[in-house]
Write a protein that holds these residues in place. Structure first.
Motif, short mmCIF file in Angstrom:
data_model
loop_
_atom_site.label_atom_id
_atom_site.label_comp_id
_atom_site.label_asym_id
_atom_site.label_seq_id
_atom_site.Cartn_x
_atom_site.Cartn_y
_atom_site.Cartn_z
N ILE A 157 0.84 -1.21 0.00
CA ILE A 157 0.00 0.00 0.00
C ILE A 157 0.87 1.25 0.00
N ASN A 158 1.92 1.25 0.80
CA ASN A 158 2.83 2.41 0.83
C ASN A 158 3.35 2.73 -0.57
N PHE A 159 3.82 1.69 -1.27
CA PHE A 159 4.39 1.90 -2.59
C PHE A 159 3.32 2.33 -3.59
N LEU A 160 2.16 1.67 -3.55
CA LEU A 160 1.10 1.99 -4.51
C LEU A 160 0.53 3.38 -4.26
N LEU A 161 0.51 3.82 -3.01
CA LEU A 161 0.06 5.18 -2.72
C LEU A 161 1.00 6.22 -3.32
N VAL A 162 2.30 5.96 -3.25
CA VAL A 162 3.26 6.86 -3.89
C VAL A 162 2.99 6.92 -5.38
N PHE A 163 2.77 5.77 -5.99
CA PHE A 163 2.49 5.69 -7.42
C PHE A 163 1.24 6.50 -7.77
N THR A 164 0.19 6.32 -6.97
CA THR A 164 -1.08 7.02 -7.22
C THR A 164 -0.93 8.53 -7.05
N LEU A 165 -0.23 8.95 -5.99
CA LEU A 165 -0.04 10.37 -5.74
C LEU A 165 0.83 11.02 -6.82
#
Length: 559
Positions: A100-108
Motif C-alpha cells: 500500500i505504501n508503494f502503490l500510494l506513492v504511485f497514485t499520488l
C-alpha cells in the motif's frame, strides 16, 4: 492515427502502466523478504509497534500507551489496521502495508503529474519514472543499516516516518489544485471546498501524529508560496486560503497532541539540541564515510545527489521562465504554469530545509532524511515528462516505445536487484516458505509453554517479537536493567495487572554484548531458580509463586 487505434494504444498504455506498478511493488517488497532486511521487517522491535498496538486494542486492554514524540496514528496506524483487517497473519499485514505504501506513492505521483500540466502520456511517464527511481534506490540497499546507510527501503515500513512523505505529497497536490484555479474573482467549486476539507483533515491528523510534518512539509511549502506571491505569481486570495488551510490543520493537529499528551513519551523539544549540531554533523559525516566505502551505497547516493542537482536546475529554469514572462502581466492574464513553479520549488527547498533542520536540531540518523530521496524526484520526473511532451506523441513507434518501457522497467530492475544481491530480484518470492519462518527464540517459547499460560519479562529487543508472534498463552513485558519497567512504544496497563513468573535473559554473541538487551549481570539478586529453559539465543529463568525471586520481580515491576 485513427480513433480506434488511438483507443487501443491508450488502453495498452494503461494496461502497461498497471502491470509496471504492480510488478515494481512485488519486486521491492520481495527485496525486503529475500535479503537480510527480512528480520528487521518482521521481527525488529521498532517495526512491531503498530502490530502490538492493534493486538493490545483487540485484547481489550486499558489504553495507557506511551509512544515517542511520534504517535503513528495517521497515516501509519490507519494503513496498518486496514492491512491487518484484510490479511490472516501479522506477516501478511506487514507485507500488504508495504504494498500500500508503494502503490500510494504511485497514485499520488499520477495525481501530481496531472495537476502540474502534463498530458496523458506525459503524466504516465512522470509517474513511472518516479516509481522506477524509488525502486532503484531500494534495490541498491541490500543490507539493513537503518541508521547509517539505508534510507529509501524504510518507506516500506510503517514506523519510520514515511507517513509524513505520503501526507506531504497529498498536501502538495491540494496546493497545486488551488494554484491551477487561481483567481481573485472566481469562487471555489464544491469539489475544491471538499478537497480543502480533506487537506485540513490530513494536515491535522499527520501533524498530530508526527511533528516532523512541520519541518518536512508545512514550513517549506509556506516559504515556496510566499516566494511565489512576492513575485506576483499567485493572487492574495489564494495565498490566504492556502496559508489558512495550513494554519487550521496545524492548530487542530496540536489540539490532537494536547489530547494525547499522556501518550507522548518524549516531547519534541527533547529531540532538539542546538548545542549538539557539531556532534551530529560529525556523526553524519561518519555515515557519509560508510556510504562512500560501499560501492552499492555510493551509486545510490550519487544518484540521489544527481536527482537533487536536476531538481535545482528545474527550479532555476522554472523561475527564470516565470520571471521573464511575468513582467508587466497581471496574474489573471499570465499563462505560465504556476503549479509547475510550486512543484519545482518545493522539490528542492523542502528536502534541503528538512536536512538542515534535522542537523541543526542535533539529529543525524538517516531515517530523518527521507525527503532527500522523495521530494527531488518530483522535479526530475517532471522534466522527463516535459521531454516526452515535446516529442511527436501521435506516432505508432513512439506509443509502442512507451508500452515497451513500461513493461520492461520491472525486468530491468529485477536484473539490477539480482546483480546487487543474488536472488533478491524475484517476482515469485511468496512461493519461498522460509520467508515466513519464525526466529528460534519464538519457536522455543512456543514449544516450551504450549501447555499452560505464563507471564514473562525480557529486554525491549527480545520481548516484543515473542509477545507478538508466540502461539503459546504467553505474555512478555519489556523491562530494562534491574527489571524496571521500560515504558517506550508500549502499554503501561499490563504492568499493573499481571503477575510475572519468569525472566528471559539474552545470551551474548561470544564476547559481544549489545546495548538494550538484558544479560545475566543486569538482573538483581533473585535467589534460587525454580526451573530454567535454555534456547539458542536466550535462557528463561522461572520462579514459583512461593519463591523469593517471584516476590522480587513483582516488587520491581510494581514500584
Amino acid at each position: 492515427m485513427n480513433l480506434s487505434a488511438s483507443h487501443f494504444f491508450k488502453a495498452a498504455l494503461i494496461g502497461a502502466v498497471s502491470f509496471c506498478m504492480l510488478s515494481l511493488a512485488v519486486l521491492v517488497v520481495g527485496h525486503l523478504l529475500l535479503t537480510s532486511w527480512r528480520d528487521i521487517f518482521f521481527f525488529n522491535s521498532d517495526s512491531l509497534t503498530l502490530p502490538l498496538l492493534l493486538k493490545s486494542i483487540l485484547s481489550g486492554e486499558t489504553f495507557e500507551w506511551r509512544f515517542s514524540s511520534q504517535l503513528f496514528f495517521f497515516p501509519e496506524a490507519f494503513l496498518y489496521f486496514v492491512s491487518a483487517g484484510l490479511t490472516p497473519t501479522v506477516e501478511w499485514a506487514l507485507i500488504l502495508n508495504a504494498f500500500i505504501n508503494f502503490l500510494l506513492v504511485f497514485t499520488l505521483l499520477l495525481w501530481i503529474g496531472a495537476l502540474s500540466g502534463l498530458d496523458f502520456i506525459g503524466r504516465l511517464v512522470f509517474t513511472v519514472c518516479g516509481a522506477v527511481l524509488i525502486s532503484i534506490y531500494i534495490v541498491l540497499e541490500p543490507t539493513p543499516a537503518v541508521n547509517q546507510t539505508a534510507l529509501v527501503s524504510l518507506s516500506l515500513f510503517n514506523t519510520y516516518y514515511f507517513g509524513v512523505i505520503l501526507a506531504s505529497y497529498f498536501v502538495l497536490a491540494i496546493n497545486l489544485c488551488f494554484l491551477k484555479d487561481d483567481s481573485d474573482s472566481s469562487g471555489r467549486s464544491l469539489s475544491s471546498l471538499l478537497l480543502a476539507c480533506a487537506g485540513v483533515l490530513i494536515l491535522a491528523l499527520t501533524y498530530g501524529s508526527n511533528p516532523l510534518f512541520l519541518l518536512q512539509c508545512s514550513l517549506p511549502l509556506l516559504i515556496c508560496l510566499l516566494g511565489i506571491y512576492f513575485f506576483r505569481g499567485i493572487s492574495k486570495r489564494t495565498l490566504v486560503e492556502l496559508i489558512g488551510l495550513q494554519l487550521m490543520g496545524l492548530f487542530l493537529g496540536q489540539c490532537l497532541r494536547w489530547y494525547f499528551s499522556d501518550s507522548i513519551g518524549r516531547s519534541v523539544d527533547r529531540y532538539v539540541d542546538i548545542k549538539a549540531i557539531f556532534q551530529s554533523s560529525k556523526l553524519f559525516s561518519e555515515n557519509i564515510k560508510l556510504i562512500w566505502s560501499s560501492p552499492v551505497s555510493k551509486i545510490e547516493y550519487l544518484l540521489i545527489v544527481l536527482v537533487i542537482c536536476v531538481a535545482c536546475f528545474s527550479m532555476a529554469h522554472a523561475w527564470r521562465s516565470f520571471l521573464m514572462r511575468r513582467k508587466g502581466v497581471s496574474i489573471e492574464s499570465c499563462t505560465f504554469n504556476r503549479p509547475l513553479l510550486l512543484l519545482a520549488s518545493f522539490s528542492l527547498i523542502a528536502p534541503l530545509f528538512a536536512a538542515v533542520g534535522v542537523l541543526a536540531s542535533g539529529n543525524y540518523l538517516m531515517r530523518y532524511f527521507l525527503p532527500l530521496a522523495f521530494f527531488p524526484i518530483l522535479a526530475t520526473a517532471y522534466l522527463i515528462g516535459i521531454a516526452v511532451n515535446s516529442l511527436d506523441r501521435g506516432t505508432k513507434p513512439f506509443l509502442v516505445g512507451c508500452v515497451c518501457f513500461f513493461l520492461g522497467a520491472p525486468g530491468a530492475l529485477a536484473l539490477i536487484a539480482n546483480s546487487v544481491s543474488p536472488g533478491s530480484g524475484s517476482f515469485l518470492w511468496w512461493t519461498q516458505s522460509h520467508s515466513f519462518s519464525l526466529p528460534q527464540s519464538i519457536a522455543c517459547v512456543n514449544e516450551r509453554f504450549r501447555g499452560g499460560s505464563i507471564n514473562l519479562v525480557a529486554s525491549f529487543w527480545t520481548s516484543r517479537p515473542i509477545d507478538l508472534y508466540t502461539s503459546a498463552p504467553v505474555r512478555v513485558l519489556q523491562v530494562g536493567p534491574g527489571l524496571k519497567p521500560y515504558y517506550w512504544m508500549n502499554n503501561q496497563a499490563p504492568y499493573k495487572m499481571i503477575q510475572v513468573s519468569g525472566v528471559i535473559v539474552d545470551k551474548p554473541e561470544g564476547t559481544q554484548k549489545w546495548p538494550g538487551y538484558l544479560y545475566e549481570e543486569d538482573l538483581p539478586a533473585l535467589g534460587q531458580v525454580s526451573d530454567r529453559v535454555d534456547c539458542e539465543r536466550v535462557s528463561i529463568y522461572l520462579f514459583n509463586r512461593d519463591t523469593e525471586g517471584f516476590k522480587k520481580i513483582q516488587q520491581m515491576l510494581h514500584n
